[in-house]
Design an enzyme around this catalytic site. Structure first.
Site, PDB file in Angstrom:
ATOM      1  N   LYS A 278       6.224  -6.592   3.821  1.00 19.16           N
ATOM      2  CA  LYS A 278       7.025  -6.334   2.993  1.00 19.16           C
ATOM      3  C   LYS A 278       9.310  -6.419   3.221  1.00 19.16           C
ATOM      4  O   LYS A 278       9.732  -7.005   2.759  1.00 19.16           O
ATOM      5  CB  LYS A 278       6.754  -6.011   1.107  1.00 19.16           C
ATOM      6  CG  LYS A 278       5.913  -6.481   0.951  1.00 19.16           C
ATOM      7  CD  LYS A 278       5.460  -5.494  -0.591  1.00 19.16           C
ATOM      8  CE  LYS A 278       4.713  -6.890  -1.514  1.00 19.16           C
ATOM      9  NZ  LYS A 278       4.347  -6.264  -2.992  1.00 19.16           N
ATOM     10  N   ASP A 315       8.110  -9.179  -7.669  1.00 20.12           N
ATOM     11  CA  ASP A 315       6.925  -8.219  -8.201  1.00 20.12           C
ATOM     12  C   ASP A 315       7.849  -7.434  -9.694  1.00 20.12           C
ATOM     13  O   ASP A 315       7.481  -7.152 -10.906  1.00 20.12           O
ATOM     14  CB  ASP A 315       7.320  -6.805  -6.972  1.00 20.12           C
ATOM     15  CG  ASP A 315       5.919  -7.084  -6.168  1.00 20.12           C
ATOM     16  OD1 ASP A 315       4.978  -7.950  -6.670  1.00 20.12           O
ATOM     17  OD2 ASP A 315       6.140  -6.344  -5.289  1.00 20.12           O
ATOM     18  N   ALA A 342       6.528  -0.885  -5.302  1.00 23.85           N
ATOM     19  CA  ALA A 342       6.627  -1.033  -6.714  1.00 23.85           C
ATOM     20  C   ALA A 342       7.938  -0.589  -7.199  1.00 23.85           C
ATOM     21  O   ALA A 342       8.094  -1.185  -8.234  1.00 23.85           O
ATOM     22  CB  ALA A 342       5.167  -1.407  -6.804  1.00 23.85           C
TER      23      ALA A 342
HETATM   24  P1  NAP Z   1       4.448   2.344  -1.241  1.00 21.77           P
HETATM   25  O1  NAP Z   1       5.741   1.712  -1.063  1.00 21.77           O
HETATM   26  O2  NAP Z   1       3.445   2.980   0.212  1.00 21.77           O
HETATM   27  O3  NAP Z   1       4.446   3.514  -1.815  1.00 21.77           O
HETATM   28  C1  NAP Z   1       3.259   4.791  -2.616  1.00 21.77           C
HETATM   29  C2  NAP Z   1       4.269   5.737  -3.734  1.00 21.77           C
HETATM   30  O4  NAP Z   1       3.134   6.243  -3.998  1.00 21.77           O
HETATM   31  C3  NAP Z   1       5.005   6.851  -2.778  1.00 21.77           C
HETATM   32  O5  NAP Z   1       6.022   6.760  -3.664  1.00 21.77           O
HETATM   33  C4  NAP Z   1       4.341   7.565  -2.450  1.00 21.77           C
HETATM   34  O6  NAP Z   1       5.456   9.274  -2.589  1.00 21.77           O
HETATM   35  C5  NAP Z   1       3.628   8.055  -3.642  1.00 21.77           C
HETATM   36  N1  NAP Z   1       2.442   8.694  -3.771  1.00 21.77           N
HETATM   37  C6  NAP Z   1       1.286   7.864  -2.643  1.00 21.77           C
HETATM   38  N2  NAP Z   1      -0.225   8.825  -2.464  1.00 21.77           N
HETATM   39  C7  NAP Z   1      -0.138   9.838  -3.738  1.00 21.77           C
HETATM   40  C8  NAP Z   1      -0.438  10.850  -4.046  1.00 21.77           C
HETATM   41  N3  NAP Z   1      -1.741  10.779  -3.197  1.00 21.77           N
HETATM   42  N4  NAP Z   1      -0.069  12.165  -5.008  1.00 21.77           N
HETATM   43  C9  NAP Z   1       0.983  11.140  -5.844  1.00 21.77           C
HETATM   44  N5  NAP Z   1       2.001   9.910  -5.098  1.00 21.77           N
HETATM   45  C10 NAP Z   1       1.668   9.053  -4.154  1.00 21.77           C
HETATM   46  O7  NAP Z   1       3.625   1.661  -2.088  1.00 21.77           O
HETATM   47  P2  NAP Z   1       3.228   0.690  -2.991  1.00 21.77           P
HETATM   48  O8  NAP Z   1       3.922  -0.744  -2.624  1.00 21.77           O
HETATM   49  O9  NAP Z   1       4.419   0.521  -3.610  1.00 21.77           O
HETATM   50  O10 NAP Z   1       2.666   0.413  -3.925  1.00 21.77           O
HETATM   51  C11 NAP Z   1       2.269   1.123  -5.118  1.00 21.77           C
HETATM   52  C12 NAP Z   1       0.991   1.052  -5.551  1.00 21.77           C
HETATM   53  O11 NAP Z   1       1.620  -0.455  -6.681  1.00 21.77           O
HETATM   54  C13 NAP Z   1      -0.118   0.255  -5.650  1.00 21.77           C
HETATM   55  O12 NAP Z   1      -1.502   1.377  -5.401  1.00 21.77           O
HETATM   56  C14 NAP Z   1       0.311  -0.605  -5.562  1.00 21.77           C
HETATM   57  O13 NAP Z   1      -1.530  -1.299  -5.138  1.00 21.77           O
HETATM   58  C15 NAP Z   1       0.679  -1.563  -6.937  1.00 21.77           C
HETATM   59  N6  NAP Z   1       1.321  -2.767  -6.675  1.00 21.77           N
HETATM   60  C16 NAP Z   1       0.403  -3.757  -7.595  1.00 21.77           C
HETATM   61  C17 NAP Z   1       1.014  -4.839  -7.632  1.00 21.77           C
HETATM   62  C18 NAP Z   1       0.301  -5.818  -9.112  1.00 21.77           C
HETATM   63  O14 NAP Z   1       0.836  -7.130  -8.231  1.00 21.77           O
HETATM   64  N7  NAP Z   1       0.072  -5.245  -9.027  1.00 21.77           N
HETATM   65  C19 NAP Z   1       2.439  -4.945  -7.451  1.00 21.77           C
HETATM   66  C20 NAP Z   1       2.608  -4.125  -6.056  1.00 21.77           C
HETATM   67  C21 NAP Z   1       1.941  -2.998  -5.928  1.00 21.77           C
HETATM   68  P3  NAP Z   1       5.210   9.970  -1.531  1.00 21.77           P
HETATM   69  O15 NAP Z   1       7.008   9.375  -1.543  1.00 21.77           O
HETATM   70  O16 NAP Z   1       4.930  11.265  -1.753  1.00 21.77           O
HETATM   71  O17 NAP Z   1       5.194   9.311  -0.531  1.00 21.77           O
END
Ligand code: NAP
Length: 490
Positions: A278, A315, A342
């Protein structure tokens, strides 16, 4: 085998009997004779591939040719002989076969897609009615190599060409358009005879292979991995519903350069971009919309007529649309958990609609940075019990793939709505906790469907059939759940 053939014959006029899968193939011949007599409209290929050619038949070349000759006498109109057997057989033996059936001379490479022309040179030295070249795609571009090979040679010879492997899906769906006489598909999910093979039903119903023509636009979801993506199911359903001449494929891209070469050469008109590309794809785009630039992540690519690539982030629509259907976002108080891609999409989208946005992230640094660039506020977890919100959005992966973990405890959820971005499992622990404290829950599948709907609109200019897409997505999720009942409770 015969029972399966009987069932398949209703919808399929072209079947292959893999006689090498039977321990004593000769015993099947009387039944095959009955079958061909009873189903004169079905064209039947008989194959008895030896171990040396990648099949299961342990007999000699003479025994293979003998069985194929008898299969032809039993009414099989086509026989398949692999190159390894054909080069060692006497020309008269092959000619005798050709007197009673059309001969497909086949070559399989179970490792790679290479030396296509060289192997083809050896193949055409042997007279045959059809030449079949099946290789393994180790990159997406291998499909392009295969299709160029077919395009170049199919005016002189009747060719069948495709790539096996998960990365070969492009050639399975687009090979006919390139000039392949036919393609191969599995009778059912459990009966695949080659890696990456899809079922006949999938090829027909999901990918609408019979409608693919020179004008068909190609779209796909690109990521690593992508095999479990729900996007092909919902996007192909949407394209069918709106009668758009397009097909949507799962593109397992192990490298961005490989993907981009396919976008240029196939050409691919639209991409859904997912993990891990992405952000990495940004530098290859000719232009992006303001959200994509601010968020620093692109999930949608459009290839314009001139070959230029435009990036969008849908998104944001995936988050804003489900919320707008439920509440007024102007001045709504929203808590976003997380500060990744996200979360950024949520924060910028909500701020633009006038919401009051708070960010809580495990690591404070990224939360502060995001809050600064979006003019939002940050929170400490200890403050949660004192505060209430209109909406809490989970934009962390905590709770994904299990029903044990939740980013918040029950007494930390004080909100009218809980928007869970995770959609696998369909009901997370956080969703259950939120329901228990009386919040209305918005499931992650709504975001998934809405971001896909926006992609559909960008690519086709038509309104997306959101309800149909939602139904297909729910069904696909339920099927996935049913296939692994024990996992989430572990
Ligand atoms: P990302 O860029 O990797 O960001 C992950 C975020 O979650 C970071 O802020 C991270 O915090 C935090 N995090 C990770 N592990 C954690 C833990 N164990 N405890 C607390 N905080 C934690 O991921 P993303 O792309 O934003 O996606 C996030 C979520 O949204 C995923 O579950 C994804 O599947 C979902 N999503 C869904 C859709 C949909 O269409 N429904 C679309 C996009 C994303 P740190 O900064 O501390 O690492």
């Amino acid at each position: 085998m015969m029972e399966k053939a009987e069932a398949m014959a209703r919808d399929n006029e072209f079947l292959e009997f893999r006689l090498d899968y039977l321990s004593r193939p000769g015993l099947a011949l009387p039944k095959i004779k009955q079958f061909t007599e009873y189903h004169p409209h079905v064209a039947v290929v008989a194959t008895c591939r030896r171990l040396a050619g990648g099949g299961k038949f342990k007999g000699t070349i003479a025994a293979e040719l003998d069985i194929l000759g008898k299969a032809a006498a039993a009414g099989c109109q086509w026989v398949d002989v692999e190159l390894q057997s054909a080069v060692r057989a006497k020309p008269q033996q092959l000619q005798r076969l050709r007197n009673s059936a059309a001969l497909i001379l086949s070559f399989h490479d179970f490792r790679a897609t290479k030396s296509l022309e060289k192997t083809f040179g050896k193949m055409v030295a042997i007279p045959a009615d059809f030449y079949k070249s099946v290789t393994t795609a180790t990159t997406l571009y291998d499909n392009v190599v295969m299709m160029k090979f077919i395009e170049k040679n199919s005016d002189k010879h009747s060719l069948i060409g495709l790539c096996m492997g998960e990365q070969g899906i492009i050639s399975r769906v687009l090979g006919l358009r390139a000039g392949s006489v036919f393609t191969f598909a599995a009778a059912s999910e459990g009966e695949k005879t080659a890696p990456g093979q899809v079922t006949a039903q999938e090829l027909r119903n999901t990918y609408r292979i019979e409608q693919v023509d020179a004008a068909t636009r190609v779209y796909g979801v690109a990521g690593d991995p992508v095999s479990h993506s729900l996007s092909p199911a919902i996007m192909n359903a949407a394209l069918r519903r709106e009668t758009v001449n397009g097909v949507y494929l799962a593109l397992h891209a192990k490298a961005l350069k490989d993907l981009l070469a396919c976008v240029r050469d196939i050409p691919i008109h639209g991409l859904s971009v997912t993990m891990p590309y992405k952000t990495a794809i940004l530098r290859y785009l000719d232009n992006t919309d303001p959200y994509t630039t601010k968020i620093g992540a692109c999930n949608t690519v459009v290839r314009a007529q001139d070959g230029k690539l435009y990036g969008f982030n849908t998104d944001t629509a995936g988050i804003v649309r489900p919320l707008q259907q439920r509440l007024e976002l102007e001045n709504a108080k929203v808590l976003v958990l997380g500060a990744g891609g996200a979360a950024r999409a949520a924060v910028f989208g909500l701020k633009e609609r006038g919401a009051e946005v708070y960010i809580l992230n495990r690591t404070p640094g990224p939360a502060r940075k995001l809050a600064r660039s979006a003019r939002a506020r940050t929170l400490k977890r200890a403050d949660l019990k004192k505060l209430s919100f209109d909406v809490i959005i989970n934009a962390t992966p905590v709770g994904m793939g299990n029903t044990r973990e939740s980013p918040l405890k029950e007494d930390e959820i004080k909100a009218r709505y809980l928007f869970e971005m995770i959609y696998d499992p369909p009901e997370t622990r956080l969703m259950r906790l939120a329901k228990a404290v009386g919040a209305e829950v918005i499931p992650g599948i709504e975001m998934f469907v809405q971001q896909a709907a926006r992609q559909f609109e960008i690519w086709t200019g038509k309104p997306a059939p959101v309800d149909d897409m939602q139904k297909v997505a729910m069904l696909a999720l339920q099927e996935r759940e049913a296939a692994r009942p024990a996992k989430h409770s572990k």
